[in-house]
Design a protein around this motif. Structure first.
Motif, PDB file in Angstrom:
ATOM      1  N   ILE A  45       0.845  -1.195   0.000  1.00 27.25           N
ATOM      2  CA  ILE A  45       0.000   0.000   0.000  1.00 27.25           C
ATOM      3  C   ILE A  45       0.888   1.255   0.000  1.00 27.25           C
ATOM      4  CG2 ILE A  45      -2.218  -0.807   0.922  1.00 27.25           C
ATOM      5  CD1 ILE A  45      -1.212  -0.464   3.686  1.00 27.25           C
ATOM      6  N   PRO A  46       0.470   2.302  -0.760  1.00 26.80           N
ATOM      7  CA  PRO A  46       1.314   3.504  -0.821  1.00 26.80           C
ATOM      8  C   PRO A  46       1.485   4.123   0.570  1.00 26.80           C
ATOM      9  CG  PRO A  46      -0.448   3.594  -2.456  1.00 26.80           C
ATOM     10  CD  PRO A  46      -0.750   2.429  -1.568  1.00 26.80           C
ATOM     11  N   CYS A  47       2.701   4.558   0.882  1.00 26.49           N
ATOM     12  CA  CYS A  47       2.942   5.204   2.179  1.00 26.49           C
ATOM     13  C   CYS A  47       2.290   6.588   2.177  1.00 26.49           C
ATOM     14  CB  CYS A  47       4.425   5.373   2.429  1.00 26.49           C
ATOM     15  SG  CYS A  47       5.294   3.824   2.599  1.00 26.49           S
ATOM     16  N   PRO A  48       1.717   7.010   3.300  1.00 32.17           N
ATOM     17  CA  PRO A  48       1.150   8.361   3.353  1.00 32.17           C
ATOM     18  C   PRO A  48       2.249   9.419   3.418  1.00 32.17           C
ATOM     19  CG  PRO A  48       0.917   7.240   5.487  1.00 32.17           C
ATOM     20  CD  PRO A  48       1.577   6.260   4.554  1.00 32.17           C
ATOM     21  N   GLY A  49       1.896  10.657   3.032  1.00 34.13           N
ATOM     22  CA  GLY A  49       2.782  11.822   3.198  1.00 34.13           C
ATOM     23  C   GLY A  49       4.096  11.730   2.439  1.00 34.13           C
ATOM     24  N   GLN A  50       4.058  11.337   1.173  1.00 34.35           N
ATOM     25  CA  GLN A  50       5.293  11.195   0.402  1.00 34.35           C
ATOM     26  C   GLN A  50       5.832  12.555  -0.039  1.00 34.35           C
ATOM     27  OE1 GLN A  50       5.888   7.921  -1.927  1.00 34.35           O
ATOM     28  NE2 GLN A  50       4.110   6.789  -1.238  1.00 34.35           N
ATOM     29  N   ASN A  51       7.155  12.666  -0.084  1.00 32.98           N
ATOM     30  CA  ASN A  51       7.805  13.893  -0.550  1.00 32.98           C
ATOM     31  C   ASN A  51       7.687  13.950  -2.079  1.00 32.98           C
ATOM     32  OD1 ASN A  51       9.576  15.840  -1.411  1.00 32.98           O
ATOM     33  ND2 ASN A  51      11.389  14.950  -0.415  1.00 32.98           N
ATOM     34  N   PRO A  52       7.011  14.987  -2.617  1.00 34.35           N
ATOM     35  CA  PRO A  52       6.824  15.032  -4.066  1.00 34.35           C
ATOM     36  C   PRO A  52       8.134  15.157  -4.842  1.00 34.35           C
ATOM     37  CG  PRO A  52       6.126  17.098  -3.058  1.00 34.35           C
ATOM     38  CD  PRO A  52       6.448  16.154  -1.933  1.00 34.35           C
ATOM     39  N   HIS A  53       9.211  15.611  -4.181  1.00 35.30           N
ATOM     40  CA  HIS A  53      10.494  15.763  -4.884  1.00 35.30           C
ATOM     41  C   HIS A  53      11.337  14.496  -4.845  1.00 35.30           C
ATOM     42  CE1 HIS A  53       9.698  19.920  -5.479  1.00 35.30           C
ATOM     43  NE2 HIS A  53       9.534  20.122  -4.191  1.00 35.30           N
ATOM     44  N   ALA A  54      10.921  13.510  -4.044  1.00 32.36           N
ATOM     45  CA  ALA A  54      11.716  12.281  -3.955  1.00 32.36           C
ATOM     46  C   ALA A  54      11.455  11.446  -5.201  1.00 32.36           C
ATOM     47  CB  ALA A  54      11.340  11.512  -2.699  1.00 32.36           C
ATOM     48  N   PRO A  55      12.499  10.924  -5.814  1.00 28.81           N
ATOM     49  CA  PRO A  55      12.281  10.132  -7.028  1.00 28.81           C
ATOM     50  C   PRO A  55      11.563   8.815  -6.750  1.00 28.81           C
ATOM     51  CG  PRO A  55      14.606  10.131  -6.411  1.00 28.81           C
ATOM     52  CD  PRO A  55      13.927  11.094  -5.498  1.00 28.81           C
ATOM     53  N   ALA A  56      11.678   8.315  -5.514  1.00 30.98           N
ATOM     54  CA  ALA A  56      11.062   7.002  -5.214  1.00 30.98           C
ATOM     55  C   ALA A  56       9.617   7.176  -4.753  1.00 30.98           C
ATOM     56  CB  ALA A  56      11.863   6.302  -4.134  1.00 30.98           C
ATOM     57  N   THR A  57       8.738   6.325  -5.266  1.00 28.49           N
ATOM     58  CA  THR A  57       7.392   6.221  -4.701  1.00 28.49           C
ATOM     59  C   THR A  57       7.467   5.107  -3.665  1.00 28.49           C
ATOM     60  OG1 THR A  57       6.591   6.706  -6.901  1.00 28.49           O
ATOM     61  CG2 THR A  57       4.957   5.963  -5.319  1.00 28.49           C
ATOM     62  N   GLU A  58       7.000   5.408  -2.455  1.00 23.59           N
ATOM     63  CA  GLU A  58       7.196   4.435  -1.374  1.00 23.59           C
ATOM     64  C   GLU A  58       5.931   3.651  -1.064  1.00 23.59           C
ATOM     65  OE1 GLU A  58       9.105   6.711   1.808  1.00 23.59           O
ATOM     66  OE2 GLU A  58      11.001   5.967   0.961  1.00 23.59           O
ATOM     67  N   PHE A  59       6.136   2.386  -0.768  1.00 24.46           N
ATOM     68  CA  PHE A  59       5.031   1.491  -0.410  1.00 24.46           C
ATOM     69  C   PHE A  59       5.398   0.752   0.863  1.00 24.46           C
ATOM     70  CE2 PHE A  59       4.803   2.070  -4.927  1.00 24.46           C
ATOM     71  CZ  PHE A  59       3.451   2.108  -5.226  1.00 24.46           C
ATOM     72  N   GLN A  60       4.360   0.359   1.629  1.00 25.50           N
ATOM     73  CA  GLN A  60       4.635  -0.549   2.737  1.00 25.50           C
ATOM     74  C   GLN A  60       3.839  -1.825   2.544  1.00 25.50           C
ATOM     75  OE1 GLN A  60       3.744   2.509   5.479  1.00 25.50           O
ATOM     76  NE2 GLN A  60       1.760   1.657   6.094  1.00 25.50           N
ATOM     77  N   PHE A  61       4.371  -2.910   3.098  1.00 25.38           N
ATOM     78  CA  PHE A  61       3.634  -4.168   3.015  1.00 25.38           C
ATOM     79  C   PHE A  61       2.432  -4.089   3.959  1.00 25.38           C
ATOM     80  CE2 PHE A  61       7.781  -5.577   1.391  1.00 25.38           C
ATOM     81  CZ  PHE A  61       7.349  -6.241   0.247  1.00 25.38           C
ATOM     82  N   GLU A  62       1.346  -4.668   3.503  1.00 29.43           N
ATOM     83  CA  GLU A  62       0.086  -4.598   4.253  1.00 29.43           C
ATOM     84  C   GLU A  62       0.222  -5.177   5.664  1.00 29.43           C
ATOM     85  OE1 GLU A  62      -4.168  -4.915   2.167  1.00 29.43           O
ATOM     86  OE2 GLU A  62      -3.373  -6.837   2.844  1.00 29.43           O
ATOM     87  N   ASP A  63       1.145  -6.143   5.831  1.00 27.03           N
ATOM     88  CA  ASP A  63       1.319  -6.730   7.169  1.00 27.03           C
ATOM     89  C   ASP A  63       2.178  -5.850   8.080  1.00 27.03           C
ATOM     90  OD1 ASP A  63       3.876  -7.070   6.192  1.00 27.03           O
ATOM     91  OD2 ASP A  63       3.855  -9.260   6.218  1.00 27.03           O
ATOM     92  N   GLY A  64       2.590  -4.666   7.573  1.00 23.28           N
ATOM     93  CA  GLY A  64       3.324  -3.715   8.414  1.00 23.28           C
ATOM     94  C   GLY A  64       4.820  -3.986   8.493  1.00 23.28           C
ATOM     95  N   ILE A  65       5.291  -5.032   7.822  1.00 25.95           N
ATOM     96  CA  ILE A  65       6.726  -5.344   7.901  1.00 25.95           C
ATOM     97  C   ILE A  65       7.424  -4.929   6.614  1.00 25.95           C
ATOM     98  CG2 ILE A  65       8.445  -7.154   8.326  1.00 25.95           C
ATOM     99  CD1 ILE A  65       6.095  -8.847   9.485  1.00 25.95           C
ATOM    100  N   GLY A  66       8.173  -3.847   6.701  1.00 21.15           N
ATOM    101  CA  GLY A  66       9.040  -3.476   5.580  1.00 21.15           C
ATOM    102  C   GLY A  66       8.458  -2.433   4.635  1.00 21.15           C
ATOM    103  N   LYS A  67       9.384  -1.651   4.073  1.00 20.50           N
ATOM    104  CA  LYS A  67       9.051  -0.579   3.128  1.00 20.50           C
ATOM    105  C   LYS A  67       9.812  -0.800   1.836  1.00 20.50           C
ATOM    106  CE  LYS A  67       8.163   3.999   5.030  1.00 20.50           C
ATOM    107  NZ  LYS A  67       8.894   5.209   5.420  1.00 20.50           N
ATOM    108  N   ILE A  68       9.177  -0.431   0.724  1.00 19.87           N
ATOM    109  CA  ILE A  68       9.778  -0.598  -0.595  1.00 19.87           C
ATOM    110  C   ILE A  68       9.680   0.740  -1.326  1.00 19.87           C
ATOM    111  CG2 ILE A  68       9.406  -1.736  -2.859  1.00 19.87           C
ATOM    112  CD1 ILE A  68      10.264  -3.743  -0.771  1.00 19.87           C
ATOM    113  N   GLY A  69      10.719   1.104  -2.060  1.00 18.90           N
ATOM    114  CA  GLY A  69      10.639   2.285  -2.928  1.00 18.90           C
ATOM    115  C   GLY A  69      10.786   1.850  -4.379  1.00 18.90           C
TER     116      GLY A  69
END
Ligand code: SAM
Ligand code: SF4
Length: 354
Positions: A247-271
């Motif tokens: 699921i997309p992480c809330p409050g993303q920095n619009p200038h960051a090249p990575a779009t960030e996601f977190q796993f639904e089970d709450g373990i780990g973040k992916i860009g």
């Protein structure tokens, strides 16, 4: 009413006390309204490995050492850029940790009050030896490049040994306090599909954050083909199916090249850095200086401004500031990878500073 009772922001005209302070007109704004606050500094084009998507395998022509900007020249360039709005720096290369005493440069830059964010991108091979010095110098952000968890695949990509050292470097960085350590993984179709799940699981296990980067046409061998790009949406699909939904992480920095996601089970973040399939050019706030002192307003620029010549030629700070503003003002709308007009820059990634 006398001017004595008027507060500064109510005055229509600037007063003498306003001169010398940064103001809007001095910011690094291009003709598309993008404000540039983020500088990537390449400290060397040398590297201790040979990733195929960046460097040629053999006979690399490195810059002459006397042509590299000294730490003092880099510091001067940064101090000139600060009144123009610079707040954020990343040191890169080549491999920045092969530049002797990198931590000394970090300390010099961390002492500039307006610079509130300094990062380093490294291949991690020398990180175990240097993590503590870098931390003590004031560095707080570190990105380590690791495209494969399989050592054989690592060697196939980098054409060198060093896999164990990278893992040791990541662990050392975590131990001294870098949190999170970010891992950059370039994704290549036909080569790293099988690494996506192990890398994501490694991130979930060890508390690092992983960012998958689409392969860009900046390799020295001109071997890039669109068919070799493993697209961000394919990676999301694979991770969602084989690990758990993202699921997309809330409050993303619009200038960051990575779009960030977190796993639904709450373990780990992916860009996901979708530089090819979803370019972030319209939100770009970056400019770059190469190790030999050439200012580039874009990773994909075909033009450069010779800052080293100015720094060594007795040119005043104010004139260098004008040259920086002129370079940013001339920035193009975006890269043209997805068009027939794309022209690959003469400098490959290691010589620009990724
Ligand atoms: N040597 C350091 C390292 O590898 O982290 C810093 C320099 S390297 C040029 C910076 C980043 O650019 C690395 O994460 C690397 O994987 C990435 N990179 C290099 N060539 C690339 C390419 N053709 N496409 C996408 N990313 C690339
Ligand atoms: Fe060296 Fe980094 Fe280029 Fe790999 S990506 S060859 S580590 S500069």
């Amino acid at each position: 009413m006398s001017d004595l009772g008027t507060r500064a922001w109510e005055r229509a005209e600037p007063t003498t006390e306003d001169y010398g302070k940064p103001f809007m007109a001095e910011q690094l704004i291009d003709s598309f309204g993008r404000i540039h606050t983020n500088l990537r500094i390449s400290v060397t084009d040398r590297c201790n490995i040979r990733c195929f998507y960046c460097m040629p395998a053999e006979n690399v022509q490195f810059m002459d050492r006397k042509d590299l900007l000294t730490f003092e020249e880099i510091e001067r360039f940064v101090r000139i850029s600060v009144p123009l709005g610079l707040t954020k720096i990343r040191l890169t290369g080549g491999e920045p940790l092969v530049r002797r005493d990198l931590h000394v440069l970090v300390k010099m830059l961390a002492a500039i009050p307006q610079i509130h964010d300094i990062g380093v991108t490294t291949n991690g091979i020398l990180l175990a030896e240097q993590a503590e010095d870098l931390w003590n110098a004031g560095l707080r952000r570190i990105n380590v490049s690791l495209d494969a968890l399989d050592p054989v695949k690592f060697k196939e990509i980098t054409r060198r040994d060093g896999y164990e050292k990278v893992l040791e470097g990541i662990a050392a960085a975590q131990r001294v306090g870098f949190d999170p350590v970010k891992i950059n993984a370039v994704s290549i179709r036909g080569m790293t599909e099988d690494e996506i799940i192990p890398l994501a699981n490694f991130a979930r296990r060890s508390g690092v954050e992983i960012r998958f980067i689409e392969f860009m046409p900046l390799d020295a061998d001109n071997a890039w083909e669109r068919e070799k790009v493993l697209f961000a949406h394919e990676i999301i699909e694979k991770l969602s199916q084989e690990i758990c939904p993202l699921i997309p992480c809330p409050g993303q920095n619009p200038h960051a090249p990575a779009t960030e996601f977190q796993f639904e089970d709450g373990i780990g973040k992916i860009g996901l850095i979708a530089s090819v399939s979803r370019p972030f050019c319209m939100n770009c706030d970056r400019f770059r200086i190469t190790a030999d002192g050439k200012l580039r307003n874009c990773l994909f620029s075909l033009e450069e401004t010779d800052v080293r010549g100015m720094l060594r030629g007795g040119v005043a700070d104010i004139e260098i500031a004008s040259a920086i503003r002129a370079s940013i003002a001339a920035k193009k709308e975006g890269h043209e990878i997805n068009t027939a007009r794309y022209i690959q820059p003469d400098r490959p990634m290691y010589s620009i500073g990724g």
